[in-house]
Each structure stands twice: as C-alpha cells, then as structure tokens.
Design a protein around this motif. Structure first.
Motif, PDB file in Angstrom:
ATOM      1  N   THR A 165       2.545  15.875 -11.320  1.00  0.00           N
ATOM      2  CA  THR A 165       1.846  14.471 -11.497  1.00  0.00           C
ATOM      3  C   THR A 165       0.512  14.548 -12.021  1.00  0.00           C
ATOM      4  OG1 THR A 165       1.224  14.031  -9.338  1.00  0.00           O
ATOM      5  CG2 THR A 165       3.571  13.579  -9.903  1.00  0.00           C
TER       6      THR A 165
ATOM      7  N   TYR B 141       4.373  17.314  -6.423  1.00  0.00           N
ATOM      8  CA  TYR B 141       2.772  16.548  -6.722  1.00  0.00           C
ATOM      9  C   TYR B 141       2.142  17.000  -7.893  1.00  0.00           C
ATOM     10  CZ  TYR B 141      -1.772  14.820  -5.904  1.00  0.00           C
ATOM     11  OH  TYR B 141      -3.159  14.296  -6.101  1.00  0.00           O
TER      12      TYR B 141
ATOM     13  N   SER C 149      -0.972  11.166   1.013  1.00  0.00           N
ATOM     14  CA  SER C 149      -0.187  10.078   0.505  1.00  0.00           C
ATOM     15  C   SER C 149       1.069  10.110  -0.048  1.00  0.00           C
ATOM     16  CB  SER C 149      -1.363   8.964   0.072  1.00  0.00           C
ATOM     17  OG  SER C 149      -2.445   8.905   0.476  1.00  0.00           O
ATOM     18  N   TYR C 150       0.849  11.154  -1.070  1.00  0.00           N
ATOM     19  CA  TYR C 150       2.101  11.447  -1.872  1.00  0.00           C
ATOM     20  C   TYR C 150       3.306  12.103  -0.964  1.00  0.00           C
ATOM     21  CZ  TYR C 150       5.067  13.181  -5.810  1.00  0.00           C
ATOM     22  OH  TYR C 150       6.215  13.481  -6.493  1.00  0.00           O
ATOM     23  N   SER C 151       2.606  12.942  -0.342  1.00  0.00           N
ATOM     24  CA  SER C 151       3.585  13.703   0.704  1.00  0.00           C
ATOM     25  C   SER C 151       4.476  12.851   1.820  1.00  0.00           C
ATOM     26  CB  SER C 151       2.977  14.885   1.284  1.00  0.00           C
ATOM     27  OG  SER C 151       3.839  15.533   2.035  1.00  0.00           O
TER      28      SER C 151
ATOM     29  N   GLU D  93       4.842   9.671   1.596  1.00  0.00           N
ATOM     30  CA  GLU D  93       5.406   8.515   0.961  1.00  0.00           C
ATOM     31  C   GLU D  93       6.674   8.855   0.311  1.00  0.00           C
ATOM     32  OE1 GLU D  93       5.217   4.896  -2.783  1.00  0.00           O
ATOM     33  OE2 GLU D  93       3.443   6.342  -2.149  1.00  0.00           O
ATOM     34  N   ASN D  94       6.788  10.163  -0.196  1.00  0.00           N
ATOM     35  CA  ASN D  94       7.973  10.527  -0.981  1.00  0.00           C
ATOM     36  C   ASN D  94       8.785  11.679  -0.233  1.00  0.00           C
ATOM     37  OD1 ASN D  94       7.480   9.390  -3.874  1.00  0.00           O
ATOM     38  ND2 ASN D  94       5.421  10.027  -3.335  1.00  0.00           N
TER      39      ASN D  94
ATOM     40  N   GLU E  36      -4.901  12.464  -1.649  1.00  0.00           N
ATOM     41  CA  GLU E  36      -4.236  11.949  -2.434  1.00  0.00           C
ATOM     42  C   GLU E  36      -2.899  12.764  -2.182  1.00  0.00           C
ATOM     43  OE1 GLU E  36      -5.742  12.229  -6.355  1.00  0.00           O
ATOM     44  OE2 GLU E  36      -7.513  10.886  -5.957  1.00  0.00           O
ATOM     45  N   PHE E  37      -2.781  14.065  -2.266  1.00  0.00           N
ATOM     46  CA  PHE E  37      -1.401  14.749  -1.987  1.00  0.00           C
ATOM     47  C   PHE E  37      -0.992  14.327  -0.532  1.00  0.00           C
ATOM     48  CE2 PHE E  37       0.419  18.817  -0.486  1.00  0.00           C
ATOM     49  CZ  PHE E  37       1.752  18.418  -0.816  1.00  0.00           C
TER      50      PHE E  37
END
Length: 504
Positions: A502, A499, A439-441, A443-444, A436-437
């Motif tokens: 969140t 992250y 994907s966040y990393s 994308e952002n 999950e991290f």
C-alpha cells in the motif's frame, strides 16, 4: 390508498425478507406500516423473525405494536455489528504466559510452610528489617553468586562482593527506581537514558522532578560511550546525577553490552560522580544461541572495584559515583510475588534503609520474602529458572525462524552471541512507519505489537536515531501460548506483506 382486506401477516413476512438486501428500504416501509390501524389487531405476544434468513435482525411484534400505540414511529435500534477485526494476537504485552508461571513450585512452597511444625513462618507476619530479612538476604546472595559464577569479567580480578556491595529488598524494579530517585536525587537533577528504552521508566523519573535527557547513541539501543566521555571530560558538559541503562538483553532491542563497554562505562561513572543505575531484570533470563558458547558478561556492579582502581588521581571518590543494580523475581519467577532487590555499595543501601517511609513501615513484604527464601533454599527457583530459559529459547527461535522467512524484515539481536529477555526488535524498511503499520495490522489482521515510537522517550526528535526507531517494532515472545505465538507471528508477517504494497 390501502385496501382494508390487506393480509398484514403475509406482508410482514415479505417485508422482513427484503431486509436481506434492502435494509434501508425496509426501514422506510415499516415506518409507513406503523401508521396503519390494522397493526393493533396483531397479538402482542407474537414474534416475527427471519431466522435463519437474517440472523442479525429479530423483531418482536409487541415492540412494533408499542411503537404504533405510543405514537413513536422510530424503529428499534438494530443490534450492534461485531467489532471489526478485534485483536486476536497480542504481541505487545510484556507479560509471562500464565501456563508458564510456577504454579507447582508455589504449591510446594506453601505446603512446606503450612506443614512446618515449628511454625517458623509466623514471625514473617510481623514487621521486618528495613533492608530485608537476613534469611532472604543470605539466600539471595548465595543464589546470585551461584548463578553468576561463570559470568565474564574480562581481565578484572573477581572481588569479595560481600565487602563491596550489599542488598536491599524492594517490591520490584519500579519500586527500586523510585527509592533511588527519592534518596539519591533532588528535583531538577538530570537523568540520562537510552533510546529506545523501557517505555514506562520515564514517568518514574519525571514524577521525582528529574530532567530526563538522552544519552548519546550510535544506533538505537547502543550507547556511544566514547562520545559520552568526550562530552563530559573534554567538552565540559556537566555530567548527570544519574544514568539509567538496561545492559543485559535490553528492553526493547534485545542487545547486551560487551565486557569492554561495561568496564568503560563503569569507569566513567566513578570518575564523574554519576550513579549508573542498571536495570538487570533480564540478566539471569538468558540462553545460548545456536553454536555460540560465549559466557555472559558480568553484571555492572561487579565492575565497581575495577572502575575505582583504574580511576587514577582524578577519581571523584567524595561524590561516590558507582554502578547500582536493580532487579527482581518478576521475570525469573512470577510478577505476582512483587519482590525485588537493589544491589549496590554500602552507602547506597544505607540511604535506602534510613529512608523515612521504609523506616516507618519496617521493610518491604516480609511474608513474601519468606516464601522466596523457601523457593531458593528448596532449590525450586533454580530448577524453575532452568526450565524457563529452555522455554524462552524455544519461543525466541520459533519467532525468529518465522520472521526470517520475510527478507525485508531484520532482527537487531540476531547476531548477538547470547539471547535473553522477552523481546525481539524488528526493523522494517525505512519507508515503513511502524505506527501506521500498527493501525493497519490491528484493523485488517487483528495483530497488535509495540511500535518503536512507544519506546522512544523523545519521539519528537527528528535526528537519525528517532527516524530509525520509527521504522521498528517490539514483539514479545513470552506472553502468548506456543500455538498463538506461531500463528500471531505468521499473521504479523502476512500483515506486513500486505501493508508494504500500500505504500509502494
């Protein structure tokens, strides 16, 4: 509804300006205007644009006229929006940086070959010997004996390696694994592997019909050797045909097995007729850390004689259990040379040499073998490897220094007496799911790394090892240039700090 003296040009300019704020409203109004006959009086070559007010929209009047005359009231599609946060820093890929490759060394080697008045290189354009050209084998043997002369064997008496092991030239580690599976296993045999491990190895074993199972692990990257011995020798679990490990500067964890662990595992393999296949591609790519000056543990093949001598009457000599080293020039010179070797007892080398397709094709890459023989004989491999070890030590320390500024990140190999290889294994707090991290990393922040589950050959196992791996990541410090490596690692830390807020 609409006066005939309408100023079409003026209205277009006004409407196009509205797109800055109300694109949807603009689309609706323009569809209405396209139905007016007055539009056909416009020049078909005139271009109307809002630049620089609206850089992302530029419409040609001729396209609008075409829509009106053809009865097609659909607007031309808008230009594609830029991809959101594409990967800027790729910490995932386990490749060497292109500027670190041996370009000048290769130029010197090729120049030497082409300027050879004796044309001795011509014979390497022909078929070669099954196990490899003797010149390369001799040069390789000398190179390895020199580079490993100070390796730590503990209390094991050094042996004459020329009588206990031999070499076979391959096209790399993956090729070596494939050949060993083809010549020493049968479909249905078991191979036991570490967790985590090199993420592409599992498919090689499965492609040969092998049943892949997990070794008992005490923590991610650390084999529970005592439990392994008890399982087989006390509890009656059938030993596997093969065990695959990465004993030096492990991919992905960076850990190395101690001398005592190597001796114990080698003895287990010999006693139980297991082929202990050791991926030692990083063995020579090491460096001392800080004030540490511990010697490097010896390669696993060095412990075969010790294992046979200490096996006692129960040693299963007929089953020929032993340690086998697979390695290559990929990491210590260049991946593109596609050349490696298997070091093993003579009976293993004989199997490989007599294998059907090897016998048919006449060995592996004889011409490239001559190039690597030159690299060794000219001293270029030695000098290049010395430079590479310094380069990777500095890269490793750069990344670790940045990561250690965030106390919630931990580095598994940070307390190891020696560093090496390509990778750093980062552990997150247990609440962080690395997938999950990731994907966040991306994308952002545009930072890509390898989530731990990618390196777990049994991702669906919900035991302690599987759970721990889910909160880890592999970072490669070899691929990016120095500046991007620094920025990428800093951005990785920033992404983590963002992250973590969140999920609280």
């Amino acid at each position: 509804q609409h006066p005939h003296n309408i100023n079409i040009k003026s209205m277009h300019k006004k409407i196009l300006c509205l797109t800055i704020i109300y694109h949807d409203a603009f689309a609706m109004l323009l569809r209405m205007l396209l139905r007016l006959p007055h539009l056909v009086t416009l020049s078909s070559t005139r271009t109307i644009t809002t630049q620089p007010l609206l850089s992302s929209f530029s419409f040609s009047a001729s396209r609008l006229i075409h829509c009106s005359m053809s009865g097609n009231n659909e607007l031309p599609p808008p230009p594609p929006s830029p991809k959101k946060n594409a990967v800027r820093y790729n910490l995932y890929r386990g490749h060497p940086n292109i500027d670190c490759l041996p370009q000048s060394e290769m130029q010197a080697i090729m120049s030497s070959l082409l300027n050879d008045n004796q044309d001795s290189w011509k014979k390497y354009l022909n078929y070669g010997a099954n196990a490899g050209d003797e010149r390369l084998l001799s040069a390789l043997r000398s190179f390895l004996l020199k580079r490993t002369a100070d390796d730590d064997l503990g209390e094991v008496t050094p042996c004459n390696d020329s009588t206990t092991s031999d070499f076979f030239i391959t096209s790399g580690v993956s090729h070596g694994l494939e050949l060993l599976c083809s010549t020493s296993t049968n479909p249905g045999d078991e191979v036991w592997i570490e967790r985590p491990t090199y993420f592409l190895c599992t498919q090689i074993f499965k492609s040969n019909g092998l049943s892949v199972k997990s070794l008992p692990m005490s923590t991610p990257g650390k084999i529970d050797i005592d439990r392994l011995i008890d399982m087989v020798e006390r509890d009656g679990v059938s030993p596997p045909k093969m065990i695959y490990i990465i004993p030096s500067y492990h991919n992905p964890t960076g850990l190395s097995m101690s001398v005592e662990e190597r001796k114990k595992l080698a003895s287990f393999a010999v006693r139980n007729g297991v082929l202990l296949v050791c991926d030692e591609v990083y063995h020579l790519l090491d460096f001392e850390r800080g004030s540490y000056s511990n010697p490097r543990p010896a390669g696993m093949v060095r412990f075969n004689t010790h294992a046979q001598a200490t096996g006692g009457e129960e040693t299963v000599i007929n089953n020929q259990g032993c340690c086998i080293s697979v390695s290559s020039f990929t990491k210590i010179f260049a991946p593109g040379v596609r050349l490696g070797w298997v070091e093993a007892p003579p009976f293993i080398i004989e199997r490989l040499s007599n294998y059907g397709y090897i016998d048919s094709q006449g060995g592996n890459a004889p011409f490239m073998g001559s190039i690597m023989a030159n690299a060794i004989e000219m001293g270029l491999l030695d000098s290049y490897l010395d430079k590479l070890r310094i380069e990777y030590k500095e890269r490793y320390e750069l990344v670790c220094g940045i990561l250690q500024q965030e106390p919630r990140l931990s580095i598994l190999s940070i307390d190891e007496p020696r560093g090496g290889g390509y990778f750093i294994w980062v552990r997150f707090p247990p609440t962080v799911n690395a997938d999950e991290f990731l994907s966040y990393s991306i994308e952002n922040y545009g930072v890509r790394f390898m989530a731990g589950t990618k390196t777990n050959p049994f991702p669906n196992d919900e035991d302690d090892i599987g759970t721990a791996i889910k909160s880890c990541a592999r970072i490669c410090f070899a691929d990016l240039n120095r500046e991007d490596l620094r920025k990428g690692t800093e951005t990785f830390v920033e992404a983590f700090q963002s992250y973590i807020t969140t999920i609280k």
